[in-house]
Design an enzyme around this catalytic site. Structure first.
Site, short mmCIF file in Angstrom:
data_model
loop_
_atom_site.label_atom_id
_atom_site.label_comp_id
_atom_site.label_asym_id
_atom_site.label_seq_id
_atom_site.Cartn_x
_atom_site.Cartn_y
_atom_site.Cartn_z
N ARG A 172 0.41 12.09 0.56
CA ARG A 172 -0.63 11.25 1.14
C ARG A 172 -1.92 11.48 0.36
O ARG A 172 -2.27 12.61 0.02
CB ARG A 172 -0.85 11.58 2.63
CG ARG A 172 0.21 10.95 3.56
CD ARG A 172 0.06 9.44 3.62
NE ARG A 172 1.00 8.77 4.52
CZ ARG A 172 2.20 8.34 4.16
NH1 ARG A 172 2.64 8.56 2.92
NH2 ARG A 172 2.98 7.70 5.01
N GLU A 209 -6.11 2.75 -0.23
CA GLU A 209 -5.01 1.99 -0.79
C GLU A 209 -5.12 0.53 -0.34
O GLU A 209 -5.32 0.29 0.84
CB GLU A 209 -3.66 2.57 -0.36
CG GLU A 209 -3.40 3.97 -0.89
CD GLU A 209 -2.00 4.48 -0.53
OE1 GLU A 209 -1.21 3.74 0.08
OE2 GLU A 209 -1.73 5.64 -0.86
N HIS A 268 1.83 3.66 -4.68
CA HIS A 268 2.56 4.05 -3.47
C HIS A 268 3.98 3.51 -3.54
O HIS A 268 4.44 2.81 -2.65
CB HIS A 268 1.85 3.56 -2.21
CG HIS A 268 2.21 4.35 -0.99
ND1 HIS A 268 1.30 4.66 0.01
CD2 HIS A 268 3.38 4.91 -0.60
CE1 HIS A 268 1.91 5.37 0.95
NE2 HIS A 268 3.17 5.52 0.61
C1 8YV Z 1 5.89 3.62 3.09
C2 8YV Z 1 5.70 6.04 2.93
O1 8YV Z 1 6.27 3.77 4.45
O2 8YV Z 1 7.63 6.71 4.11
C3 8YV Z 1 6.41 6.87 3.93
O3 8YV Z 1 5.73 7.72 4.55
O4 8YV Z 1 4.55 6.27 2.66
C4 8YV Z 1 6.37 4.85 2.32
O5 8YV Z 1 7.76 4.94 2.37
C5 8YV Z 1 6.53 2.36 2.52
O6 8YV Z 1 6.12 2.26 1.18
C6 8YV Z 1 6.08 1.13 3.32
O7 8YV Z 1 6.64 -0.03 2.75
#
Ligand code: 8YV
Length: 338
Positions: free
Chosen positions: A249, A278, A300
């Site tokens: 994160r 983001e 991401h």
């Molecule tokens: C996003 C992520 O959820 O799983 C997570 O925590 O940050 C990613 O997998 C995904 O990119 C949303 O489309």
């Protein structure tokens, strides 16, 4: 089933091959909270499938309005759930779920590709090549180098295994769980854990890992305690010349401090897939990470693979289906009070 489920555009694009098999309608909705909340009211939906955008306000009241006594669900398309306000969800009797155990391979592999890009100056050579400059750059091998892992959860352990068993790296791991608690949770001795994941050291001292590593990769959740965990102080606990990778994160890394540490050549490379804002916007316009040749950036995308997207979509769909059927024991719930 006449329930309508709303899913944000990116999640629909990633999960479409699975979502079309649902026995209820899944409609595309805006990803921003105001737009999604309005769509909930308009479409009379009590179930939303969301990505990692922040949801801290109107969505909850909208879902509660439509859900009423039947309740409502926020199903994360992914594993991190810091973007969902669990207290607000509990207040409005909204269930919150995530999708554990289906994206760790994709994120761990992306982590290693980023390590490799840094080790071999891959992106810099590629950029020069495409600009018409045939400029070979000397890199380093990963074999024998030390990878420090901050956060020894499912993804961190997968990275350790690939790095050691696949690339011959020495691996140090840090987590807040004591060695004794880790042994108890795993039902194995520390020696067995070290052999399984290929780690030389497991410690609760993140500083020991920072200080001893050539590459540091971050696999920490976004919590108040991990905000700017990699701040100016800890970045300077890293060895001079070490490099940082973050696929967890963005809030875990102080991007201004990282810019400064790279500018002074203390940290000599960084590869980031997640950011404080983001889509990426520099915290300080004078310290834009995109201007640094030593920085590799991906949007991401660590979990964005065909395999992970299919697994995530199947899990999110299972959570919504089970919620509608009242089978709450089948849900991957993350809304409990910490
Ligand atoms: C996003 C992520 O959820 O799983 C997570 O925590 O940050 C990613 O997998 C995904 O990119 C949303 O489309």
């Amino acid at each position: 089933m006449n329930e309508v489920v709303l899913a944000t555009r990116i999640q629909i694009a990633k999960g479409q091959s699975v979502f079309r098999l649902a026995d209820f309608e899944i409609r595309e909705s805006p990803g921003d909270e105001e737009g999604l909340a309005q769509a909930v009211l308009t479409e009379k939906s009590r179930a939303v499938i969301v990505g990692s955008e922040p949801y801290q306000g109107p969505l909850y009241e909208a879902l509660a309005t439509i859900g009423g006594d039947r309740g409502a669900i926020i199903a994360r398309f992914g594993v991190g759930h810091d973007n969902v306000d669990k207290a607000l969800a509990r207040k409005h009797s909204i269930v919150v779920t995530n999708t554990p155990g289906v994206l760790d391979v994709s994120v761990a592999e992306h982590t290693m590709w980023l390590v490799g890009c840094l080790a071999k100056n891959m992106c810099s050579m590629h950029a020069h090549f495409k600009a018409g400059e045939y400029v070979p750059e000397t890199g380093i091998e990963l074999r024998g180098k030390t990878l420090g892992i901050l956060g020894f959860g499912v993804i961190g352990r997968r990275v350790a295994s690939i790095a050691h068993h696949g690339f011959g790296m020495r691996v140090l791991a840090a987590d807040c769980l004591s060695p004794e608690a880790l042994e108890e949770r795993e039902g194995k001795s520390m020696d067995e854990i070290k052999a399984q994941y290929g780690i030389d050291l497991y410690t609760t001292s993140h500083e020991k890992v920072l200080d001893g590593s050539d590459f540091v990769t971050v696999h920490l959740p976004a919590t108040p305690e991990t905000h700017h965990f990699l701040d100016a102080r800890r970045l300077h606990v890293m060895k001079p010349g070490a490099m940082l990778i973050n696929t967890s994160r963005g809030s875990v890394v102080d991007e201004v401090a990282l810019y400064d540490a790279i500018a002074e050549a203390w940290v000599t490379g960084a590869a980031l897939d997640v950011f404080e804002a983001e889509p990426y916007l520099p915290v300080d316009p004078e310290k834009d990470l995109r201007t640094l040749d030593e920085v590799v950036l991906t949007p991401h995308a660590a979990s964005n693979t065909a395999e992970a997207n299919r697994g995530i979509a199947q899990c999110a769909l299972k959570n919504v289906t089970s919620f509608f059927a009242g089978r709450l024991d089948e849900l991957d719930r993350v809304d409990a009070e910490a």
